[in-house]
Design a protein around this motif. Structure first.
Motif, PDB file in Angstrom:
ATOM      1  N   UNK A 185      30.834   2.553  23.603  1.00  0.00           N
ATOM      2  CA  UNK A 185      31.790   2.798  24.684  1.00  0.00           C
ATOM      3  C   UNK A 185      32.830   3.853  24.303  1.00  0.00           C
ATOM      4  N   UNK A 186      33.201   4.691  25.269  1.00  0.00           N
ATOM      5  CA  UNK A 186      34.212   5.726  25.064  1.00  0.00           C
ATOM      6  C   UNK A 186      35.215   5.697  26.212  1.00  0.00           C
ATOM      7  N   UNK A 187      36.422   6.188  25.961  1.00  0.00           N
ATOM      8  CA  UNK A 187      37.440   6.295  27.000  1.00  0.00           C
ATOM      9  C   UNK A 187      37.101   7.498  27.870  1.00  0.00           C
ATOM     10  N   UNK A 188      36.577   7.233  29.073  1.00  0.00           N
ATOM     11  CA  UNK A 188      36.186   8.298  29.993  1.00  0.00           C
ATOM     12  C   UNK A 188      36.737   7.993  31.373  1.00  0.00           C
ATOM     13  N   UNK A 189      36.747   8.989  32.235  1.00  0.00           N
ATOM     14  CA  UNK A 189      37.210   8.805  33.605  1.00  0.00           C
ATOM     15  C   UNK A 189      36.390   9.648  34.567  1.00  0.00           C
ATOM     16  N   UNK A 190      36.558   9.377  35.843  1.00  0.00           N
ATOM     17  CA  UNK A 190      35.854  10.119  36.884  1.00  0.00           C
ATOM     18  C   UNK A 190      36.276  11.593  36.815  1.00  0.00           C
ATOM     19  N   UNK A 191      35.349  12.476  37.087  1.00  0.00           N
ATOM     20  CA  UNK A 191      35.509  13.943  37.067  1.00  0.00           C
ATOM     21  C   UNK A 191      35.587  14.534  35.665  1.00  0.00           C
ATOM     22  N   UNK A 192      35.315  13.743  34.636  1.00  0.00           N
ATOM     23  CA  UNK A 192      35.307  14.264  33.270  1.00  0.00           C
ATOM     24  C   UNK A 192      33.995  15.008  33.027  1.00  0.00           C
ATOM     25  N   UNK A 193      34.080  16.207  32.476  1.00  0.00           N
ATOM     26  CA  UNK A 193      32.889  17.010  32.175  1.00  0.00           C
ATOM     27  C   UNK A 193      32.356  16.659  30.784  1.00  0.00           C
ATOM     28  N   UNK A 194      31.053  16.807  30.596  1.00  0.00           N
ATOM     29  CA  UNK A 194      30.437  16.537  29.299  1.00  0.00           C
ATOM     30  C   UNK A 194      29.219  17.425  29.102  1.00  0.00           C
ATOM     31  N   UNK A 195      28.761  17.492  27.856  1.00  0.00           N
ATOM     32  CA  UNK A 195      27.559  18.245  27.500  1.00  0.00           C
ATOM     33  C   UNK A 195      26.473  17.271  27.069  1.00  0.00           C
ATOM     34  N   UNK A 196      25.229  17.682  27.243  1.00  0.00           N
ATOM     35  CA  UNK A 196      24.075  16.864  26.864  1.00  0.00           C
ATOM     36  C   UNK A 196      23.313  17.615  25.784  1.00  0.00           C
ATOM     37  N   UNK A 197      23.078  16.958  24.652  1.00  0.00           N
ATOM     38  CA  UNK A 197      22.359  17.561  23.521  1.00  0.00           C
ATOM     39  C   UNK A 197      21.101  16.771  23.209  1.00  0.00           C
ATOM     40  N   UNK A 198      20.060  17.472  22.845  1.00  0.00           N
ATOM     41  CA  UNK A 198      18.800  16.871  22.383  1.00  0.00           C
ATOM     42  C   UNK A 198      18.349  17.690  21.183  1.00  0.00           C
ATOM     43  N   UNK A 199      18.060  17.039  20.080  1.00  0.00           N
ATOM     44  CA  UNK A 199      17.659  17.731  18.849  1.00  0.00           C
ATOM     45  C   UNK A 199      18.704  18.778  18.437  1.00  0.00           C
ATOM     46  N   UNK A 200      19.980  18.441  18.533  1.00  0.00           N
ATOM     47  CA  UNK A 200      21.112  19.317  18.167  1.00  0.00           C
ATOM     48  C   UNK A 200      21.178  20.618  18.981  1.00  0.00           C
ATOM     49  N   UNK A 201      20.537  20.643  20.131  1.00  0.00           N
ATOM     50  CA  UNK A 201      20.557  21.800  21.007  1.00  0.00           C
ATOM     51  C   UNK A 201      21.124  21.385  22.358  1.00  0.00           C
ATOM     52  N   UNK A 202      22.030  22.184  22.896  1.00  0.00           N
ATOM     53  CA  UNK A 202      22.603  21.868  24.208  1.00  0.00           C
ATOM     54  C   UNK A 202      21.536  22.073  25.274  1.00  0.00           C
ATOM     55  N   UNK A 203      21.258  21.012  26.039  1.00  0.00           N
ATOM     56  CA  UNK A 203      20.226  21.106  27.069  1.00  0.00           C
ATOM     57  C   UNK A 203      20.792  21.004  28.479  1.00  0.00           C
ATOM     58  N   UNK A 204      22.055  20.582  28.605  1.00  0.00           N
ATOM     59  CA  UNK A 204      22.609  20.465  29.928  1.00  0.00           C
ATOM     60  C   UNK A 204      24.086  20.124  29.949  1.00  0.00           C
ATOM     61  N   UNK A 205      24.609  20.049  31.170  1.00  0.00           N
ATOM     62  CA  UNK A 205      26.015  19.703  31.386  1.00  0.00           C
ATOM     63  C   UNK A 205      26.081  18.661  32.494  1.00  0.00           C
ATOM     64  N   UNK A 206      27.198  17.952  32.556  1.00  0.00           N
ATOM     65  CA  UNK A 206      27.344  16.936  33.585  1.00  0.00           C
ATOM     66  C   UNK A 206      28.785  16.662  33.921  1.00  0.00           C
TER      67      UNK A 206
END
Length: 104
Positions: free
Chosen positions: A76-97
């Motif tokens: 669990x992490x302290x997050x809120x609505x409208x917070x942006x994040x990055x998605x990584x797979x195998x140490x490579x950035x594959x997307x954003x959200x």
């Protein structure tokens, strides 16, 4: 990272709905019966491994479409609505959200 706050003002969350877009030239397939394991990173210091699941009303997903998914993080992490994040797979950035809704 650390957060300083008054007691019970900030709650960590583990599960949320997000709008995601995968980076060009990245191809992944997620079906109703599977999930995509990835590392979710909020800023520089907050990250957790998690599973991306399609919402019940979504069909099979083949990138690079933009789509809403449920993300279930291992920690669990302290997050809120409208917070942006990055998605990584195998140490490579594959997307954003972007966090759309907190589930738990």
């Amino acid at each position: 990272g650390q957060i300083i706050s008054t007691p019970k003002k900030i709650r960590p969350h583990k599960k949320f709905v997000a709008q995601i877009s995968l980076i060009e030239n990245e191809t992944f397939c997620i079906s109703k019966d599977e999930s995509l394991k990835a590392e979710i990173t909020f800023g520089k210091n907050s990250k957790s491994n998690g599973s991306l699941f399609l919402l019940d009303n979504e069909k099979d997903f083949i990138s690079p479409n933009s789509i809403c998914v449920t993300i279930d993080m291992d920690v669990p992490l302290a997050i809120g609505v409208n917070l942006n994040f990055n998605i990584y797979k195998w140490n490579e950035k594959i997307g954003v959200g972007n966090v759309v809704k907190i589930v738990e």
